[in-house]
Design an enzyme around this catalytic site. Structure first.
Site, mmCIF file in Angstrom:
data_model
loop_
_atom_site.group_PDB
_atom_site.id
_atom_site.type_symbol
_atom_site.label_atom_id
_atom_site.label_comp_id
_atom_site.label_asym_id
_atom_site.label_seq_id
_atom_site.Cartn_x
_atom_site.Cartn_y
_atom_site.Cartn_z
ATOM 1 N N SER A 655 44.580 44.890 26.094
ATOM 2 C CA SER A 655 45.818 44.334 26.652
ATOM 3 C C SER A 655 46.090 44.861 28.056
ATOM 4 C CB SER A 655 47.004 44.665 25.728
ATOM 5 O OG SER A 655 46.874 44.023 24.485
ATOM 6 N N ASN A 863 43.350 38.960 18.490
ATOM 7 C CA ASN A 863 43.596 40.236 17.822
ATOM 8 C C ASN A 863 43.900 41.415 18.743
ATOM 9 O OD1 ASN A 863 43.037 39.130 15.202
ATOM 10 N ND2 ASN A 863 40.872 39.191 15.713
ATOM 11 N N TYR A 864 43.431 41.377 19.981
ATOM 12 C CA TYR A 864 43.530 42.576 20.812
ATOM 13 C C TYR A 864 44.343 42.408 22.091
ATOM 14 C CZ TYR A 864 40.030 44.464 17.674
ATOM 15 O OH TYR A 864 39.374 44.904 16.557
ATOM 16 N N ILE A 865 44.392 41.224 22.657
ATOM 17 C CA ILE A 865 45.176 40.996 23.869
ATOM 18 C C ILE A 865 46.582 40.569 23.462
ATOM 19 C CG2 ILE A 865 45.438 39.574 25.932
ATOM 20 C CD1 ILE A 865 42.390 39.315 26.024
#
Length: 906
Positions: A655, A863-865
């Site tokens: 992110s 899922n991650y950003i």
């Protein structure tokens, strides 16, 4: 920092393993430093070799150990490369683009070091795109970019702590951070959740009671001694008031009043719901026996099986032509379970009723079952539009009762409401249990979780639930245990539900909270890389690898029952090879049995530590980090920030990196949507690479690229035709614009391609005419009118023949008659401009397709950003949200879409 370990929680070495010394004598450190070759070149860490394993790449590792140490393990290769090589051997092994495939009787069983296959070294074409403003190598630019982002994180962490300190020293109202809405009581609405102020804890804060709004009369009263309000100020105030009123109306229209993301997060996570009503789970249909003429053939003899055994044979036969079914381990596991079911169900018999002993897989012929299954698929494809619509409506009707539930009086979507059907387990990568039989799940295995005092869903007739419970601390609706790995399967609420949304928000808020501490954490572990205490040095080295290389923390596995997948803390001696002065080669099976291979330049101290951790008498099978496990690592991390674990680093790094890349984006006023999306995707791709989110090249990639190339050439050809129309209207334009303007690009296509393209256009026209004819007849039939004769179709198809003659004549003469109503040079030029925009979009799409072939963009984006970053991009640059989020993701991330403004920052 001091060590977190005690004698009670110190990890033990394997029974036959060797444990590192508890402390590191200074003399040993000095000895390692003596004659230390200088690590030259790149700021560390940076990947210097990645991509598909190729036969022609020679082994250049100066260690006697084989690189992966797996011996005969047949691992799946999933690695990143952006080179457009024509050699098919460049494709990943898992998709069998190689000449020697996994599972075949080939040298793939040999250790990698003997085969000498390594991914190609990174080249300028492989690395992240970067402006070539100097002669600095691309690898150095990538490493420098990572370093710049880390330096920015240090500055931001210090600024956050200073800001919090300044705010705590003052009673002045808090200033709303950039991009955050302000609540009615003047408190900034941070990150979609109303908070009073940041603190050292990431625990949600209680919502303060809003102050009463001033009475309308008071607001209208003119202060004594003040000048009259100007008409301009009155208009501005009226505009603001109107906007606030419309916003209030919009909020009131939302179901349930205020959105959950506008409310403070629950402090007590133990109670998830007060009332819960649902209809249970949807079971798969019962097995329908095969037609009598479709049988398994064993040693040339058709055999009759009990339906239970026939179903298992059908599972294999239906997928007999797939890559999975051709793997030795898949066949072995299937046949073991199949024989067991055959024996238990009464055995196999021939046509005369004689018993047939099935004991050799090689004598089994599943071709009739495969042909039957392929026929079923073809019949399904051939269904009419009306039949498909009826089938879809019936499916929707059957599923409807299970798709939603009611939580605390609010309707919520249920996610995976279906019970998994029986099948052959596939797994991912080199899973040792691939091919085993997944048993049919019965109601007697299922636990139902539901509210007290409401009707419990009825199980299928003749069955009962395992148990029914009323656990308000659980967010699942049903649960059972599957037989392959003994894992528990849960029916949860859907991605668009409040439960899932709150979970996502908490995850990303925890990653945002890490911004405040990241510089201290990095400073501490960099210091402890030289600690005299072995446990602290191992922990610091593991933290470096997790933070800088995005390695997963890793957990201990039951080697007998699970795939031998590892993460950072569970790396073994054979998973790491060292090459002086600073290169570390990782080769192991990661999550989902996906092979992780990377060569990375690291800081010299990290290299020396890994060398120390591999020191004799350690050997194959011994742990690298033998004085560390994930529990201890997470315990240490929580001392910096409550709830901080190793996995938060992946979310934070993804992110934060995306936020820096998007922040630097700037577009000219004439930038197209394709230009903007290309830069967004490029940033997403860079995050995926830095976080090592990989995937295997799909089998259809080359065909897709070829199809895109044909489309690009078709647009170029169409541009050429359109430009020729300008000359048909005004031949003087050739001199005015220059002859080059009207020529086909030299690299466009061959004469052969042009002819194929013309034939393709004509064939598409034939299909269009034929379909129109068929639809006309359907309408006539529906109205009970006389249908058109076949002669009518033949007459209509003459238009396609005329088109073929016209196109061939144009190409031969290089002259095209202007088309359209009242064509002019200006109209044709406008058409050329639109075609050129289409060409630009098609070329960018093809470039993205190729560059993304081995990068899992979805993994990063979903899922991650932080999804709010994508929302900010769309709002800032005027891009529709559906260009970055599918409809499903748009529903999933409603909280992100509605909670931030365009200047919000991660």
């Amino acid at each position: 920092m001091a060590s977190d370990y005690s004698d009670d929680d110190m990890p033990l070495a394997r029974p036959n393993g060797r444990l590192s010394a508890a402390t590191i004598p200074k003399s040993e450190d000095r000895a390692m430093d003596k004659n230390d070759p200088a690590a030259k070149g790149l700021p560390a860490p940076v990947s210097i070799r990645h991509g598909p394993v190729r036969d022609e790449d020679a082994m250049d590792v100066d260690s006697p150990q084989q690189v992966n140490g797996h011996g005969k393990r047949k691992s799946r290769v999933s690695v990143v490369s952006y080179k457009d090589e024509s050699d098919s051997d460049d494709a990943p092994i898992a998709k069998r683009q190689r000449k020697k495939v996994v599972g075949s009787d080939s040298e793939d069983d040999a250790p990698l070091s003997r085969k000498g296959r390594l991914p190609p070294k990174a080249t300028a074409a492989d690395m992240i795109d970067s402006d070539s403003d100097d002669d600095k190598p691309l690898t150095a630019k990538l490493a420098q970019k990572k370093k710049d982002i880390e330096n920015a994180a240090v500055r931001e962490a210090r600024a956050i702590r200073k800001s919090v300190k300044d705010e705590s020293d003052s009673d002045a109202p808090l200033a709303a951070p950039k991009g955050q809405k302000r609540t009615s009581n003047g408190v900034p609405k941070a990150n979609g959740v109303k908070k009073e102020a940041d603190s050292d804890s990431d625990a949600p804060l209680k919502k303060t009671k809003p102050k009463a709004k001033p009475a309308p009369a008071a607001s209208k009263a003119k202060p004594k001694g003040k000048a009259d309000v100007t008409p301009a100020k009155k208009a501005a105030a009226k505009k603001v008031a109107k906007k606030e009123e419309s916003e209030e109306v919009e909020d009131d229209d939302d179901e349930g009043g205020e959105n959950w993301w506008d409310k403070p997060m629950d402090q007590d996570d133990s109670i998830k719901w007060t009332t819960l009503v649902h209809n249970g789970v949807m079971f798969p249909p019962a097995y329908e026996p095969l037609p009598k003429n479709v049988k398994l053939i064993y040693d040339g003899v058709p055999v009759t099986l009990d339906p239970e055994a026939e179903e298992v044979a059908y599972f294999f036969g239906a997928m007999a032509d797939t890559a999975h079914a051709k793997l030795d381990v898949f066949q072995k596991n299937f046949f073991t379970d199949f024989k067991e079911v055959v024996t238990k169900s009464g055995g196999a018999k021939d046509r005369q009723g004689n018993k047939v002993n099935i004991k050799d897989f090689a004598k089994c012929d599943f071709s009739k079952i495969l042909n039957y299954e392929q026929g079923r698929k073809e019949a399904k494809k051939a269904m009419s539009k009306e039949e498909k619509k009826a089938a879809a409506e019936e499916k929707k009707r059957v599923e409807a009762p299970f798709k939603t539930c009611t939580v605390d009086g609010k309707t919520q979507e249920v996610g995976n409401f279906r019970v998994e059907p029986p099948a052959l387990f596939r797994g991912r990568g080199a899973h040792p249990k691939t091919g085993k039989l997944k048993y049919r799940v019965m109601p007697e295995q299922i636990t139902i979780n539901i509210g007290k005092g409401v009707k419990v869903p009825e199980p299928p007739a003749g069955h009962k639930w395992k148990t029914v419970q009323h656990d308000q601390k659980a967010s699942w609706l049903a649960m059972w245990q599957e037989n392959i790995n003994g894992n528990y399967k849960y029916v949860m609420l859907g991605a668009t539900s409040d439960f899932k949304g709150k979970s996502d928000l908490k995850k990303f808020e925890k990653a945002r909270a890490l911004k405040k501490y990241i510089d201290r954490i990095r400073k501490d572990y960099e210091k402890e890389l030289k600690s005299d205490i072995m446990a602290d040095r191992q922990r610091a080295t593991a933290m470096y690898l997790i933070d800088k290389l995005a390695l997963r923390a890793g957990n201990e596995k039951d080697a007998e029952n699970e795939a031998e997948t590892v993460g950072c803390c569970s790396l073994k001696y054979q998973h790491i090879t060292l090459r002086e002065p600073d290169t570390v080669i990782f080769d192991f099976l990661g999550k989902d049995s996906i092979r992780y291979y990377d060569e990375v330049k690291v800081e010299r101290q990290v290299f020396k530590n890994l060398k120390l951790f591999k020191k004799a008498p350690k050997g194959e099978g011994d742990d690298i980090f033998d004085r560390l496990n994930t529990s201890q690592l997470n315990k240490h991390l929580s001392s910096y920030m409550p709830g901080l674990t190793a996995k938060v680093f992946r979310t934070y790094n993804a992110s934060y990196t995306m936020s820096r890349l998007l922040k630097d984006l700037k577009f000219p006023s004439n930038a197209t949507l394709a230009d903007k999306m290309y830069e967004y995707t490029k940033a997403n791709r860079e995050v995926a690479i830095l976080c090592n989110h990989k995937r295997t090249v799909t089998a259809s990639h080359e065909a897709t690229m070829e199809k895109m190339g044909d489309r690009i050439n078709a647009i170029k050809f169409n541009i050429w035709r359109t430009k020729q129309m300008i000359l048909d209207i005004d031949p003087k334009q050739k001199k005015k614009k220059g002859a080059e303007y009207f020529q086909l690009p030299e690299d466009m296509a061959s004469e052969e391609w042009i002819q194929k393209h013309i034939n393709f256009i004509v064939e598409e026209e034939r299909k269009r005419i034929t379909k129109k004819f068929e639809n006309d007849n359907k309408k006539l039939a529906a109205n009970k009118e006389k249908q058109l004769p076949e002669k009518e179709l033949k007459d209509r198809l003459k238009a396609a023949d005329d088109l073929a003659k016209q196109r061939k004549k144009e190409w031969k003469s290089k002259k095209v008659e202007a088309e359209g109503k009242g064509p002019t040079v200006e109209k044709i030029e406008e058409k050329v401009k639109k075609l050129e925009q289409s060409l630009n979009a098609a070329e960018l799409k093809q470039q993205n397709q190729d560059e993304n072939k081995e990068v899992a963009l979805g993994t990063s984006k979903i899922n991650y950003i932080d999804p709010r970053l994508s929302v900010v991009f769309c709002k800032k640059f005027g891009v529709a949200i559906n260009k970055v989020f599918s409809k499903t993701l748009e529903n999933k991330f409603q909280w992100a879409i509605k909670s931030v403004e365009e200047d919000w920052e991660f």
